[in-house]
Scaffold this motif. Sequence first.
Motif, PDB file in Angstrom:
ATOM      1  N   THR A   1      -5.223  32.287   9.902  1.00 16.74           N
ATOM      2  CA  THR A   1      -5.466  31.823  11.221  1.00 16.74           C
ATOM      3  C   THR A   1      -5.584  32.878  12.172  1.00 16.74           C
ATOM      4  O   THR A   1      -4.541  33.802  12.036  1.00 16.74           O
ATOM      5  CB  THR A   1      -4.213  30.886  11.399  1.00 16.74           C
ATOM      6  OG1 THR A   1      -4.240  29.762  10.628  1.00 16.74           O
ATOM      7  CG2 THR A   1      -4.307  30.205  12.832  1.00 16.74           C
TER       8      THR A   1
ATOM      9  N   GLU B   1      -5.425  33.960  16.458  1.00 17.82           N
ATOM     10  CA  GLU B   1      -5.283  33.193  17.286  1.00 17.82           C
ATOM     11  C   GLU B   1      -5.097  34.055  18.600  1.00 17.82           C
ATOM     12  O   GLU B   1      -4.646  35.076  18.688  1.00 17.82           O
ATOM     13  CB  GLU B   1      -3.993  32.117  17.525  1.00 17.82           C
ATOM     14  CG  GLU B   1      -3.781  31.570  18.968  1.00 17.82           C
ATOM     15  CD  GLU B   1      -2.453  30.642  18.567  1.00 17.82           C
ATOM     16  OE1 GLU B   1      -2.183  30.099  19.561  1.00 17.82           O
ATOM     17  OE2 GLU B   1      -1.605  30.702  17.508  1.00 17.82           O
TER      18      GLU B   1
ATOM     19  N   ASN C   1      -6.447  29.673  21.841  1.00 20.39           N
ATOM     20  CA  ASN C   1      -7.570  29.391  21.217  1.00 20.39           C
ATOM     21  C   ASN C   1      -7.264  29.850  19.584  1.00 20.39           C
ATOM     22  O   ASN C   1      -7.049  31.096  19.484  1.00 20.39           O
ATOM     23  CB  ASN C   1      -8.649  30.133  21.728  1.00 20.39           C
ATOM     24  CG  ASN C   1      -9.901  29.622  21.079  1.00 20.39           C
ATOM     25  OD1 ASN C   1     -10.165  29.541  19.945  1.00 20.39           O
ATOM     26  ND2 ASN C   1     -11.043  29.525  21.705  1.00 20.39           N
ATOM     27  N   ARG C   2      -7.350  28.926  18.749  1.00 23.19           N
ATOM     28  CA  ARG C   2      -6.796  29.126  17.599  1.00 23.19           C
ATOM     29  C   ARG C   2      -7.924  28.832  16.441  1.00 23.19           C
ATOM     30  O   ARG C   2      -8.511  27.571  16.276  1.00 23.19           O
ATOM     31  CB  ARG C   2      -5.447  28.488  17.077  1.00 23.19           C
ATOM     32  CG  ARG C   2      -4.987  28.672  15.826  1.00 23.19           C
ATOM     33  CD  ARG C   2      -3.789  27.892  15.465  1.00 23.19           C
ATOM     34  NE  ARG C   2      -2.725  27.949  16.669  1.00 23.19           N
ATOM     35  CZ  ARG C   2      -2.246  26.877  17.118  1.00 23.19           C
ATOM     36  NH1 ARG C   2      -2.424  25.668  16.783  1.00 23.19           N
ATOM     37  NH2 ARG C   2      -1.325  26.912  18.432  1.00 23.19           N
ATOM     38  N   SER C   3      -7.994  29.629  15.484  1.00 24.59           N
ATOM     39  CA  SER C   3      -9.228  29.368  14.532  1.00 24.59           C
ATOM     40  C   SER C   3      -8.546  29.741  12.943  1.00 24.59           C
ATOM     41  O   SER C   3      -7.971  30.730  12.885  1.00 24.59           O
ATOM     42  CB  SER C   3     -10.360  30.334  14.811  1.00 24.59           C
ATOM     43  OG  SER C   3     -11.417  30.088  13.602  1.00 24.59           O
TER      44      SER C   3
ATOM     45  N   THR D   1      -9.751  29.683   9.033  1.00 29.05           N
ATOM     46  CA  THR D   1     -10.748  29.570   8.093  1.00 29.05           C
ATOM     47  C   THR D   1     -10.158  29.330   6.987  1.00 29.05           C
ATOM     48  O   THR D   1      -8.844  29.910   6.348  1.00 29.05           O
ATOM     49  CB  THR D   1     -11.268  31.131   8.135  1.00 29.05           C
ATOM     50  OG1 THR D   1     -10.337  32.008   7.939  1.00 29.05           O
ATOM     51  CG2 THR D   1     -12.032  31.347   9.511  1.00 29.05           C
TER      52      THR D   1
ATOM     53  N   GLU E   1     -13.800  25.751   8.404  1.00 27.98           N
ATOM     54  CA  GLU E   1     -13.270  26.568   9.626  1.00 27.98           C
ATOM     55  C   GLU E   1     -12.715  25.161  10.839  1.00 27.98           C
ATOM     56  O   GLU E   1     -13.565  24.470  10.682  1.00 27.98           O
ATOM     57  CB  GLU E   1     -14.116  27.592  10.462  1.00 27.98           C
ATOM     58  CG  GLU E   1     -13.278  27.989  11.554  1.00 27.98           C
ATOM     59  CD  GLU E   1     -14.237  29.014  12.396  1.00 27.98           C
ATOM     60  OE1 GLU E   1     -13.956  29.429  13.399  1.00 27.98           O
ATOM     61  OE2 GLU E   1     -15.588  28.991  12.160  1.00 27.98           O
TER      62      GLU E   1
ATOM     63  N   THR F   1     -10.672  24.778  14.496  1.00 26.34           N
ATOM     64  CA  THR F   1     -10.326  25.406  15.741  1.00 26.34           C
ATOM     65  C   THR F   1      -9.444  24.503  16.384  1.00 26.34           C
ATOM     66  O   THR F   1      -9.422  23.203  16.389  1.00 26.34           O
ATOM     67  CB  THR F   1     -11.627  25.730  16.568  1.00 26.34           C
ATOM     68  OG1 THR F   1     -12.382  24.572  16.904  1.00 26.34           O
ATOM     69  CG2 THR F   1     -12.349  26.671  15.776  1.00 26.34           C
TER      70      THR F   1
ATOM     71  N   LYS G   1      -7.838  24.503  20.550  1.00 27.00           N
ATOM     72  CA  LYS G   1      -7.633  25.099  21.700  1.00 27.00           C
ATOM     73  C   LYS G   1      -7.031  23.909  22.622  1.00 27.00           C
ATOM     74  O   LYS G   1      -7.125  22.869  22.598  1.00 27.00           O
ATOM     75  CB  LYS G   1      -9.349  25.138  22.476  1.00 27.00           C
ATOM     76  CG  LYS G   1     -10.243  25.950  21.429  1.00 27.00           C
ATOM     77  CD  LYS G   1     -11.746  25.957  21.950  1.00 27.00           C
ATOM     78  CE  LYS G   1     -12.664  26.736  20.918  1.00 27.00           C
ATOM     79  NZ  LYS G   1     -13.945  26.630  21.812  1.00 27.00           N
TER      80      LYS G   1
ATOM     81  N   VAL H   1     -15.378  22.826  12.558  1.00 27.93           N
ATOM     82  CA  VAL H   1     -16.443  23.542  12.955  1.00 27.93           C
ATOM     83  C   VAL H   1     -17.262  23.744  11.509  1.00 27.93           C
ATOM     84  O   VAL H   1     -18.615  23.778  11.875  1.00 27.93           O
ATOM     85  CB  VAL H   1     -15.892  24.950  13.453  1.00 27.93           C
ATOM     86  CG1 VAL H   1     -17.179  25.803  13.610  1.00 27.93           C
ATOM     87  CG2 VAL H   1     -15.050  25.025  14.684  1.00 27.93           C
TER      88      VAL H   1
END
Length: 385
Positions: A112, A114, A136-138, A140, A163, A165, A167, A199
């Motif tokens: 993660t 961010e 904003n956190r992603s 994978t 992925e 996300t 936000k 995503v």
Amino acid sequence: GFKDYLFVSLTARNDWSSTLPEDNNSFFYPGATVGFIVSEAVPAVKSFADYFKVRASWGRTGNDAPPYAINSVVEQSYAGFAFGGIRFPIAGVNAYEVSNLIGNKSLQPEITTEYEVGFNAKFFGNRLGLDFAYYNRSTTDQIFSVPLASSSGFTSQYMNFGEVTNKGIEAMINVKPIRTNDFTWNINYTFSQNRNEVVELPEGQDQVIINGAYDMDYVAMEGQPLGVYVGPVMKRDPEGRVIVNNNGIPIGTSDYEIWGDQERDFTMGLNNTFTYKNLRVGASLDWRKGGMFYSYTARINYFVGNATNSLYNHREPFVVPNSVREVDDNGDGTPDRYVENTTQINRANIGSYWNASNNPAMTRAHVVDKSFLKLRDVTISYALP
């Protein structure tokens, strides 16, 4: 730190996890934060703000898999029935079988990443405080237990997929409308809002079923929040009228449609505290708006006839409002026209109408809104001198 107004923090960590494949069990995650106290660095700001700080951070976090996710394992045998089951040992005799969870030797760590920016400010002798953040956190290679077709010999597997996300914003306002030597009134208000989105999914998949119950699936779907509820709805003609069978019960669609998702619109909290000398009285409200959840209790209520909706028409025979029947004039299995439905759901079929086993579209009533406004707590305390 530099001159008590600029601060920088750096972190770094590496993990090696035994729950991941041996050749892919190491993951590194660094982080950095910066804080700048503007009210200390810029005298002009100090003239109207007691305290003003801006901050920013960036970081990564790693996560591993649950135990026993790499290799298939054996477990104590279990014989399941419609309601309950029997698990070994029986009469002192033990038995084992291969788990329904198949191992995955290609698992990777979940990562993660961010970043967050925000500020803290206080005004009017600290009687007004503001705290705001945007993140904003992603994530994978998120690790999930995904159902499999039982024809494979297994029913689930932990796997990495795509992925996801997140936000959102988080805000807090603190106000002291009254502050004297003996009495203080303090108000604390919080607000948060998160927007989640899938995503990307594993190659070749447009959706992944996370879980399911009866005629409902809880899925990950590209472009949607993580956790969408899908299931059958009442079949309708081109004019939007409900199509029923010969017993007057609505026909469900063969294709599942989206009912909604688990994500909340927002959450709010409000706390009031009144202090008089050593006596303190407080109360807090919690408001969470939007989102859905599956209720097995609702399903049982419909199944046994306890649901309030099943009191419709005092449980006397009725015709489904705005309903039609299909007419196949050519005998080719395709409806050529629709006629008004006049078939009542009689007393013998009222239970079938409300029971999702006979009327699959009724499963939609088992997924309910999870909004609530709650008086979370009331407190009274006294501080001994």
